[in-house]
Design an enzyme around this catalytic site. Structure first.
Site, PDB file in Angstrom:
ATOM      1  N   HIS A  28      -8.250 -26.460 -14.788  1.00 35.21           N
ATOM      2  CA  HIS A  28      -9.277 -27.254 -14.107  1.00 35.21           C
ATOM      3  C   HIS A  28      -8.688 -28.534 -13.561  1.00 35.21           C
ATOM      4  O   HIS A  28      -7.587 -28.942 -13.935  1.00 35.21           O
ATOM      5  CB  HIS A  28     -10.413 -27.608 -15.083  1.00 35.21           C
ATOM      6  CG  HIS A  28      -9.987 -28.584 -16.149  1.00 35.21           C
ATOM      7  ND1 HIS A  28      -9.274 -28.198 -17.263  1.00 35.21           N
ATOM      8  CD2 HIS A  28     -10.150 -29.931 -16.263  1.00 35.21           C
ATOM      9  CE1 HIS A  28      -9.026 -29.259 -18.015  1.00 35.21           C
ATOM     10  NE2 HIS A  28      -9.542 -30.333 -17.432  1.00 35.21           N
ATOM     11  N   HIS A  71      -0.500 -36.605   1.182  1.00 33.19           N
ATOM     12  CA  HIS A  71       0.579 -36.154   0.297  1.00 33.19           C
ATOM     13  C   HIS A  71       0.031 -35.940  -1.111  1.00 33.19           C
ATOM     14  O   HIS A  71      -0.967 -36.541  -1.501  1.00 33.19           O
ATOM     15  CB  HIS A  71       1.753 -37.146   0.265  1.00 33.19           C
ATOM     16  CG  HIS A  71       1.387 -38.540  -0.147  1.00 33.19           C
ATOM     17  ND1 HIS A  71       0.711 -39.420   0.685  1.00 33.19           N
ATOM     18  CD2 HIS A  71       1.593 -39.213  -1.300  1.00 33.19           C
ATOM     19  CE1 HIS A  71       0.530 -40.566   0.053  1.00 33.19           C
ATOM     20  NE2 HIS A  71       1.053 -40.466  -1.157  1.00 33.19           N
ATOM     21  N   ASP A  98     -20.052 -34.190 -17.462  1.00 32.21           N
ATOM     22  CA  ASP A  98     -21.120 -34.544 -18.406  1.00 32.21           C
ATOM     23  C   ASP A  98     -20.888 -35.916 -19.040  1.00 32.21           C
ATOM     24  O   ASP A  98     -21.788 -36.480 -19.654  1.00 32.21           O
ATOM     25  CB  ASP A  98     -21.217 -33.484 -19.514  1.00 32.21           C
ATOM     26  CG  ASP A  98     -21.511 -32.101 -18.933  1.00 32.21           C
ATOM     27  OD1 ASP A  98     -22.327 -32.007 -18.000  1.00 32.21           O
ATOM     28  OD2 ASP A  98     -20.917 -31.121 -19.426  1.00 32.21           O
ATOM     29  N   TYR A 145      10.829 -51.949 -21.573  1.00 30.95           N
ATOM     30  CA  TYR A 145      11.281 -52.552 -20.312  1.00 30.95           C
ATOM     31  C   TYR A 145      10.362 -52.167 -19.150  1.00 30.95           C
ATOM     32  O   TYR A 145      10.040 -52.990 -18.303  1.00 30.95           O
ATOM     33  CB  TYR A 145      12.728 -52.125 -20.027  1.00 30.95           C
ATOM     34  CG  TYR A 145      13.363 -52.933 -18.917  1.00 30.95           C
ATOM     35  CD1 TYR A 145      13.927 -54.185 -19.175  1.00 30.95           C
ATOM     36  CD2 TYR A 145      13.377 -52.461 -17.604  1.00 30.95           C
ATOM     37  CE1 TYR A 145      14.489 -54.940 -18.152  1.00 30.95           C
ATOM     38  CE2 TYR A 145      13.937 -53.205 -16.584  1.00 30.95           C
ATOM     39  CZ  TYR A 145      14.492 -54.439 -16.857  1.00 30.95           C
ATOM     40  OH  TYR A 145      15.042 -55.182 -15.858  1.00 30.95           O
TER      41      TYR A 145
END
Ligand code: H2U
Length: 351
Positions: free
Chosen positions: A165, A298, A77, A318
């Protein structure tokens, strides 16, 4: 002093993404005085009349969900991508490039109950989700170059709703990650006449240092180049381009390994383990006409947790400015996951 990969800092190459990760195992010993997350909510009702993803409920835009008993797919939506959008003007300036972005976004509920996650579903229910993923890839792949199937699980990963979901974003363009993987796998294929991830899995099956689980068709492992502490990759043992190409028995064995791997994840810190996961396979749309044999299907799982249910890994400092970095080695992570039980901690007493 001779080099020990489990003790000394070093860089590892990710051939799929063509980048490097800094591994600093000696840092695992440092104490943690940083941010602590709120534990994930555990007592979720099986049906919440206010949850817009539950069967029979009315969503904020007025649409009513059917009384679904299995999976339920609907158009998001609040979609990030639109099927029809004006095309931007082309700029001559190389510093201000812009391209059109068309697409569609969908949401798929895995199950009618909000308190059931994938690892606690039956094999048949997981198989239904897999079949639906394959159907969606075929359907949206007719029109779009890339169909990204992904699941954000847990509030810590930005998941807005506890109901089980996933999301699907299909786009007219190849996004950044798949663009790099398309290039790296093609370069490898031209050089070695064999798909990179097929070769990689064969080598990992021999080395056995980073395997967590395997069955007749699938390998679940912590990649040599993993960045997130418990990042894993799920790869078929044979060469498969797209999710819809999986055979009936490969889909059943996928349901089986998914249930076990997600159970192990939940058992690690005895919490519904948060992650972002998604499928990467050969691109679709006009790429269906091209040779994509360099691709291997994969799934990747990127969980943020590091030491416990409440201590997460941050990709800041970093990592943002220089190179992605990890403390726990991929081998240590694999060992830890391998030794976890395959019975879900919530189902222990039912045995
Ligand atoms: P998460 O996977 O991050 O929880 O996102 C859920 C998606 O569900 C989100 O993209 C959509 C949101 O736009 N959604 C709807 O389409 N309708 C609703 O009524 C609630 C949520």
């Amino acid at each position: 002093m001779s080099f020990d990969s489990q003790d000394h800092p070093h860089l590892r190459y990710n051939p799929l993404k063509d980048d490097w990760v800094l591994v600093c195992p000696h840092r695992m010993k440092r104490p943690w005085a940083g941010h602590v997350e709120k534990p994930e909510e555990e007592d979720i009702p099986s049906h919440d009349p206010k949850n817009p993803l539950c069967p029979g409920n009315t969503r904020p835009n007025g649409k009513v969900n059917p009384d679904y008993e299995s999976t339920f797919l609907f158009t998001n939506d609040f979609p990030a991508l639109l099927e029809e959008a004006p095309v931007p003007d082309q700029s001559e300036d190389e510093l201000f490039q812009c391209k059109e972005a068309k697409g569609t976004c969908q949401v798929m509920c895995f199950h009618p109950r909000s308190d059931i996650t994938l690892p606690r579903m039956t094999l048949d229910e997981i198989r239904t989700v897999i079949d639906k993923w394959a159907e969606i890839n075929v359907d949206l792949g007719k029109k779009y170059s890339w169909v990204q199937l992904f699941e954000n699980r847990g509030a810590i990963m930005g998941c807005s709703n506890p109901h089980p979901h996933c999301q699907i974003w299909a786009s007219s363009f190849l996004p950044n990650e798949p663009t790099v993987k398309h290039r790296t796998q093609r370069e490898y294929y031209i050089k070695h006449k064999s798909p990179m991830l097929v070769d990689y899995v064969k080598k990992e099956l021999n080395k056995k240092e980073r395997l967590v689980l395997e069955n007749e068709d699938w390998v679940w492992l912590v990649p040599y180049w993993a960045v997130w502490p418990y990042e894993t990759m799920l790869v078929p043992k044979t060469h498969i381009l797209r999710i819809e190409d999986l055979t009936d028995s490969q889909r059943n064995s996928l349901a089986d390994i998914m249930k076990k791997l997600l159970t192990k994840y939940d058992n690690l810190f005895q919490v519904s383990f948060p992650y972002s996961m998604g499928w990467h396979g050969a691109p679709t749309g006009s790429y269906m006409e091209e040779d994509c044999n360099h691709w291997q299907l994969h799934a990747v799982y990127y969980p943020p947790l590091l030491r416990s249910a409440t201590v997460r890994k941050f990709m800041v400092g970093y990592e943002m400015l220089a190179t992605q970095q990890r403390d726990l080695t991929p081998e240590q992570a694999a060992e830890k996951l391998k030794n976890l039980p395959e019975i879900h901690y919530k189902d222990e007493n039912k045995q």
